[in-house]
Design a protein around this motif. Structure first.
Motif, PDB file in Angstrom:
ATOM      1  N   PRO A 101      -6.433  41.549  -5.480  1.00 38.76           N
ATOM      2  CA  PRO A 101      -6.851  40.497  -6.030  1.00 38.76           C
ATOM      3  C   PRO A 101      -5.916  40.932  -7.495  1.00 38.76           C
ATOM      4  O   PRO A 101      -5.524  42.258  -7.520  1.00 38.76           O
ATOM      5  CB  PRO A 101      -8.555  41.102  -6.753  1.00 38.76           C
ATOM      6  N   GLY A 102      -5.356  39.677  -8.205  1.00 44.96           N
ATOM      7  CA  GLY A 102      -4.499  40.192  -8.831  1.00 44.96           C
ATOM      8  C   GLY A 102      -2.590  39.198  -8.972  1.00 44.96           C
ATOM      9  O   GLY A 102      -1.905  39.024  -9.139  1.00 44.96           O
ATOM     10  N   VAL A 103      -3.093  39.730  -7.401  1.00 46.37           N
ATOM     11  CA  VAL A 103      -1.279  39.270  -7.312  1.00 46.37           C
ATOM     12  C   VAL A 103      -1.168  37.902  -6.939  1.00 46.37           C
ATOM     13  O   VAL A 103      -2.009  37.307  -6.159  1.00 46.37           O
ATOM     14  CB  VAL A 103      -1.178  39.731  -5.315  1.00 46.37           C
ATOM     15  N   ARG A 104      -0.216  37.414  -7.457  1.00 45.93           N
ATOM     16  CA  ARG A 104      -0.002  35.535  -7.578  1.00 45.93           C
ATOM     17  C   ARG A 104       1.444  35.655  -6.571  1.00 45.93           C
ATOM     18  O   ARG A 104       0.901  34.153  -5.753  1.00 45.93           O
ATOM     19  CB  ARG A 104       0.688  35.531  -8.842  1.00 45.93           C
ATOM     20  N   ALA A 121      -2.740  41.343 -17.511  1.00 42.65           N
ATOM     21  CA  ALA A 121      -2.217  42.828 -18.135  1.00 42.65           C
ATOM     22  C   ALA A 121      -3.248  43.566 -17.469  1.00 42.65           C
ATOM     23  O   ALA A 121      -2.534  44.740 -17.159  1.00 42.65           O
ATOM     24  CB  ALA A 121      -2.580  42.390 -19.367  1.00 42.65           C
ATOM     25  N   GLN A 122      -3.986  43.096 -16.853  1.00 46.93           N
ATOM     26  CA  GLN A 122      -5.201  44.721 -16.068  1.00 46.93           C
ATOM     27  C   GLN A 122      -4.607  45.297 -14.961  1.00 46.93           C
ATOM     28  O   GLN A 122      -5.019  45.384 -14.469  1.00 46.93           O
ATOM     29  CB  GLN A 122      -6.300  43.980 -15.833  1.00 46.93           C
ATOM     30  N   ALA A 127      -1.320  52.146 -11.597  1.00 47.09           N
ATOM     31  CA  ALA A 127      -2.660  52.185 -10.576  1.00 47.09           C
ATOM     32  C   ALA A 127      -2.649  50.743  -9.684  1.00 47.09           C
ATOM     33  O   ALA A 127      -3.182  50.502  -8.153  1.00 47.09           O
ATOM     34  CB  ALA A 127      -4.301  52.238 -10.794  1.00 47.09           C
ATOM     35  N   MET A 128      -2.283  49.865  -9.542  1.00 52.55           N
ATOM     36  CA  MET A 128      -2.512  48.871  -9.404  1.00 52.55           C
ATOM     37  C   MET A 128      -1.087  48.808  -7.655  1.00 52.55           C
ATOM     38  O   MET A 128      -1.379  48.134  -6.766  1.00 52.55           O
ATOM     39  CB  MET A 128      -2.322  47.539  -9.548  1.00 52.55           C
TER      40      MET A 128
END
Length: 202
Positions: A101-104, A121-122, A127-128
């Motif tokens: 999740p979040g990786v484009r 930004a989250q 942590a990511m």
């Protein structure tokens, strides 16, 4: 007999399996990526030495070799030296990151620097980077990998700054023989690679 008891005790302590954590706290903690550069643990080393000696006395050469290799591995971790026999395949790494999740998007800038674009930004956090490194661990030695992260939705210069870290070290640290690379200003060649890779997966 006493010698065997001492060896068994050392092995037990090294494995951290003979007693509860201080205060009886057994609550599970979030899994972290493998860490290097912490120095060798004398108790772990003593456990491997005792185990190798015991295996040699019984003629178990395979066990002796396993203990010796484990000590060698610990020494390499302490020296921050990546294992050249466990190089991560670049395309396999990119494939492993796509479901996160979040990786484009992601692209390898060079042999050891992985650029990851996130959407929001989250997701731009240490942590990511931990989650990315955990996804890469089954593929090889992540000590050879520096994750460089950018938020492609950033609207401020601070939010657009690249967040970088070696998977197994602290911020700003690099593995032995691993140079630091400035990646905030992406050159035209990197942008071209991004466009080509994005087009190939449409």
């Amino acid at each position: 007999m006493q010698r065997w008891l001492i060896a068994a005790a050392v092995s037990c302590v090294a494995a951290a399996g003979c007693s509860e954590a201080p205060g009886g706290n057994t609550a599970p903690t979030a899994r972290r990526p493998q860490q290097a550069g912490q120095g060798t643990n004398p108790l772990v080393t003593a456990g491997h030495l005792a185990g190798a000696e015991a295996a040699a006395l019984t003629g178990d050469q395979r066990a002796v070799q396993a203990h010796v290799e484990a000590m060698h591995h610990d020494m390499m971790r302490s020296m921050r030296l990546a294992d050249p026999s466990r190089t991560i395949d670049h395309e396999a790494a990119r494939a492993a990151l796509r479901p996160l999740p979040g990786v484009r998007s992601s692209v390898w800038i060079d042999r050891g620097n992985l650029m990851v674009l996130v959407g929001g930004a989250q997701y731009r956090s240490m942590a990511m980077i931990d989650r990315i490194c955990l996804a890469l661990e089954p593929l090889g030695d992540t000590l050879a990998v520096v994750v460089n992260m950018q938020d492609m939705t950033a609207t401020t210069s601070e939010g657009a700054d690249t967040l970088s870290r070696n998977c197994q070290l602290g911020a700003g640290e690099r593995a032995m023989l691993q140079p630091k690379r400035q990646v905030d200003a992406l050159d035209p060649e990197v942008r071209r690679v991004f466009r080509e890779q994005q087009g190939a997966h449409k």
